[in-house]
Scaffold this motif. Structure first.
Motif, PDB file in Angstrom:
ATOM      1  N   VAL A   1     -13.319  -6.140  -2.813  1.00  0.00           N
ATOM      2  CA  VAL A   1     -12.025  -5.452  -2.738  1.00  0.00           C
ATOM      3  C   VAL A   1     -11.841  -4.678  -4.034  1.00  0.00           C
ATOM      4  N   ALA A   2     -11.447  -3.412  -3.909  1.00  0.00           N
ATOM      5  CA  ALA A   2     -11.164  -2.580  -5.077  1.00  0.00           C
ATOM      6  C   ALA A   2      -9.653  -2.531  -5.285  1.00  0.00           C
ATOM      7  N   ILE A   3      -9.217  -2.740  -6.511  1.00  0.00           N
ATOM      8  CA  ILE A   3      -7.792  -2.729  -6.826  1.00  0.00           C
ATOM      9  C   ILE A   3      -7.548  -1.746  -7.962  1.00  0.00           C
ATOM     10  N   ILE A   4      -6.675  -0.777  -7.704  1.00  0.00           N
ATOM     11  CA  ILE A   4      -6.289   0.194  -8.724  1.00  0.00           C
ATOM     12  C   ILE A   4      -5.035  -0.319  -9.425  1.00  0.00           C
ATOM     13  N   VAL A   5      -5.091  -0.410 -10.734  1.00  0.00           N
ATOM     14  CA  VAL A   5      -3.944  -0.867 -11.521  1.00  0.00           C
ATOM     15  C   VAL A   5      -3.429   0.288 -12.373  1.00  0.00           C
ATOM     16  N   ASN A   6      -2.145   0.543 -12.282  1.00  0.00           N
ATOM     17  CA  ASN A   6      -1.504   1.564 -13.107  1.00  0.00           C
ATOM     18  C   ASN A   6      -0.109   1.053 -13.449  1.00  0.00           C
ATOM     19  N   SER A   7      -0.014   0.263 -14.513  1.00  0.00           N
ATOM     20  CA  SER A   7       1.246  -0.390 -14.853  1.00  0.00           C
ATOM     21  C   SER A   7       1.392  -0.592 -16.346  1.00  0.00           C
ATOM     22  N   PRO A   8       2.598  -0.308 -16.891  1.00  0.00           N
ATOM     23  CA  PRO A   8       2.856  -0.556 -18.314  1.00  0.00           C
ATOM     24  C   PRO A   8       3.299  -1.979 -18.601  1.00  0.00           C
ATOM     25  N   GLY A   9       3.372  -2.817 -17.545  1.00  0.00           N
ATOM     26  CA  GLY A   9       3.769  -4.206 -17.743  1.00  0.00           C
ATOM     27  C   GLY A   9       5.143  -4.510 -17.188  1.00  0.00           C
ATOM     28  N   GLY A  10       5.709  -5.615 -17.652  1.00  0.00           N
ATOM     29  CA  GLY A  10       7.003  -6.062 -17.161  1.00  0.00           C
ATOM     30  C   GLY A  10       7.079  -7.576 -17.136  1.00  0.00           C
TER      31      GLY A  10
END
Length: 288
Positions: free
Chosen positions: A60-69
């Motif tokens: 499974v490929a997962i794209i992550v684009n997040s500054p956090g939280g």
């Protein structure tokens, strides 16, 4: 590409390697709005379950684009990915786009491999809390703050009262606990790969994908399609698994009246401006 693949005869489909792709994007938090969609376990659980349920897919490929939280939601998403990977016996490839920082990097740790663009932002392995204080403003405008509690610490860190050293130390103690959990997770998932000391890696700084690779926070530099083609061959195809969303990210109740509808839209627009500004500030910390 998926459309053309659907037209292929069944015997030809057997030669294809399908890799499901899940995109995890946004600030990690509970709740959210159409102006600032929330990235949390509830919003991604369905897509993850569907992706890992594709029996013929080896990964499974997962794209992550997040500054956090939220550190809690970050860890819940991380754990769901790892639980599904072990249950379904699939590899997980994490691809960082603009940023995987703080809680975003915690999610990225769920990957068996982390692949970033050379200009991606990674790291920020730390914990932050921020607020404002208004006690002097209240004095200037002649407002008296009245608070009644049962429990002397119930109004700890109240922004309308003078800051107390004991309250700040308690908050820092909580932050140290959360930070320690984050550090332990990084060390467990990147065991044998980290190439710097703790003071360098865990002081809250963030780096480019290039530097992240040097430090051992990233495995490779590249893009998703190039990496997957090299790994699974020219007959590899990706299939995006996206959550279902209605207008404004949800459904409007059938019984809502025209006046209520107008008020709802107005309230949403007002809240949306605040959400957009806050969201911009969070992403802006990483120059985005």
């Amino acid at each position: 590409m998926a459309f053309y693949d659907a037209l292929l005869p069944r015997r030809m489909k057997k030669d294809l390697t399908i890799i499901p792709v899940v995109r995890l994007q946004g600030t990690i938090m509970t709740g959210g709005s159409q102006f600032r969609p929330a990235l949390n376990l509830a919003s991604v659980a369905g897509s993850l379950d569907k992706a890992f349920s594709m029996k013929r897919s080896p990964a499974v490929a997962i794209i992550v684009n997040s500054p956090g939280g939220s550190p809690v939601q970050s860890r819940l998403i991380f754990k769901r990915i790892r639980d599904l990977a072990e249950e379904k016996q699939k590899r997980v490839h994490i691809f960082v786009e603009d940023v995987a920082a703080s809680g975003g990097y915690m999610i990225a740790l769920a990957g068996d491999e982390i692949i970033a663009d050379p200009s991606s932002i990674v790291g920020s392995i730390g914990v932050v809390s921020a607020s404002f204080g208004f006690p002097e403003l209240l004095k200037k405008i002649g407002v008296e703050r009245r608070v009644y509690t049962a429990g002397q610490s119930k109004v700890s860190l109240d922004p309308f009262q003078p800051e107390k050293e004991t309250d700040v130390e308690h908050l820092k103690s909580l932050q140290r606990d959360v930070h320690a959990t984050f550090i332990d997770l990084v060390k467990a998932r990147r065991q044998g790969k980290l190439a710097a000391d703790d003071d360098t890696l865990f002081n809250g700084l963030f780096w480019s994908g290039v530097k992240g690779r040097e430090l051992g926070l990233v495995d490779e530099l590249g893009d998703m399609h190039g990496f997957l083609k090299a790994r699974y061959g020219e007959k590899m195809r990706t299939r995006l698994i996206a959550p279902r969303r209605g207008l404004f990210g949800g459904r409007i109740p059938a019984s809502i009246g025209s006046d209520d509808f107008a008020q709802t839209i107005a309230a949403s627009a007002t809240q949306g401006v605040a959400d957009a500004l806050e969201n911009k500030a969070i992403w802006g910390r990483y120059g985005l």
